[in-house]
Design a protein around this motif. Sequence first.
Motif, PDB file in Angstrom:
ATOM      1  N   LEU A 178      -8.317  11.584   7.278  1.00  0.00           N
ATOM      2  CA  LEU A 178      -8.733  12.303   6.082  1.00  0.00           C
ATOM      3  C   LEU A 178      -8.375  11.426   4.889  1.00  0.00           C
ATOM      4  N   GLY A 179      -9.345  11.132   4.027  1.00  0.00           N
ATOM      5  CA  GLY A 179      -9.124  10.201   2.930  1.00  0.00           C
ATOM      6  C   GLY A 179      -9.215   8.766   3.428  1.00  0.00           C
ATOM      7  N   SER A 180      -8.713   7.813   2.667  1.00  0.00           N
ATOM      8  CA  SER A 180      -8.785   6.395   3.052  1.00  0.00           C
ATOM      9  C   SER A 180      -7.388   5.873   3.382  1.00  0.00           C
ATOM     10  N   VAL A 181      -7.317   5.003   4.389  1.00  0.00           N
ATOM     11  CA  VAL A 181      -6.050   4.362   4.780  1.00  0.00           C
ATOM     12  C   VAL A 181      -6.315   2.855   4.908  1.00  0.00           C
ATOM     13  N   PRO A 182      -6.186   2.083   3.815  1.00  0.00           N
ATOM     14  CA  PRO A 182      -6.496   0.644   3.851  1.00  0.00           C
ATOM     15  C   PRO A 182      -5.352  -0.169   4.460  1.00  0.00           C
ATOM     16  N   THR A 183      -5.327  -0.280   5.765  1.00  0.00           N
ATOM     17  CA  THR A 183      -4.199  -0.928   6.445  1.00  0.00           C
ATOM     18  C   THR A 183      -4.114  -2.424   6.175  1.00  0.00           C
ATOM     19  N   GLN A 184      -5.203  -3.053   5.764  1.00  0.00           N
ATOM     20  CA  GLN A 184      -5.178  -4.503   5.533  1.00  0.00           C
ATOM     21  C   GLN A 184      -4.888  -4.875   4.070  1.00  0.00           C
ATOM     22  N   THR A 185      -4.694  -3.892   3.207  1.00  0.00           N
ATOM     23  CA  THR A 185      -4.411  -4.171   1.796  1.00  0.00           C
ATOM     24  C   THR A 185      -2.903  -4.221   1.575  1.00  0.00           C
ATOM     25  N   LEU A 186      -2.392  -5.359   1.153  1.00  0.00           N
ATOM     26  CA  LEU A 186      -0.938  -5.510   0.978  1.00  0.00           C
ATOM     27  C   LEU A 186      -0.389  -4.630  -0.145  1.00  0.00           C
ATOM     28  N   ARG A 187      -1.201  -4.337  -1.143  1.00  0.00           N
ATOM     29  CA  ARG A 187      -0.746  -3.479  -2.244  1.00  0.00           C
ATOM     30  C   ARG A 187      -0.607  -2.025  -1.826  1.00  0.00           C
ATOM     31  N   ALA A 188      -1.226  -1.647  -0.715  1.00  0.00           N
ATOM     32  CA  ALA A 188      -1.245  -0.246  -0.296  1.00  0.00           C
ATOM     33  C   ALA A 188       0.131   0.177   0.226  1.00  0.00           C
TER      34      ALA A 188
END
Length: 218
Positions: A178-188
Amino acid sequence: MGQKVHPFGFRLGPLNTWKSRWFASNPSLYKKQAIEDHSLREYLHQRLRQAGLTQVIIERSINTVTVIVHVSRPGVVIGRGGANLEQLKKDVIKKLNLKEDSKSTKVEIKVEEEKNPDIQAQLILNRLMDQLEHRYPHRRAVSQALEKAIAAGAKGIKIILSGRINGAEIGRTEKFTLGSVPTQTLRADIDYAEKPALTKSGYVGIKVYVYKGEKQTS
């Protein structure tokens, strides 16, 4: 088959910092202290589960060991008049094989409150484990966890179940997002927890990813 990187370790340095903060003067001492940290964390996660423990940070100096516990219910850890905290301190001293009257090494325990428990991956995982072990319908349990996290302010949440879900004859993997989970973004800023639930049919692995938004990297 893709090889997944641990979200916390992937961001260690630019976004996250270490959960054990100390320096060992020689290799044998490093091995001893690393094993002590691991066993102490396992003990505290079991001991303080009712208090909603999310993480344990261990800092060591020359003559002090500081244990910082992040919990959603600090009153359970502290107790009336600090009685529970004193008993916990004695148990930690015993676990680390130290003497209570030792002047060389002191143990300090600090309690930090988690302001928003519904977006903590460890607490979501514990709740799902209890529900699956008590034969609660897995789809309903997961959908409730997803909706609660988003309502509490999470930008996205992903839950993965793997194994003999609902007692099925053949193991399978199910993903819920549900929603977005940007696993490859270091800022996340992604909080992550994993552990199997021991159901009557066997283990069902649970992985929880909670995306809390972007942080400025150092």
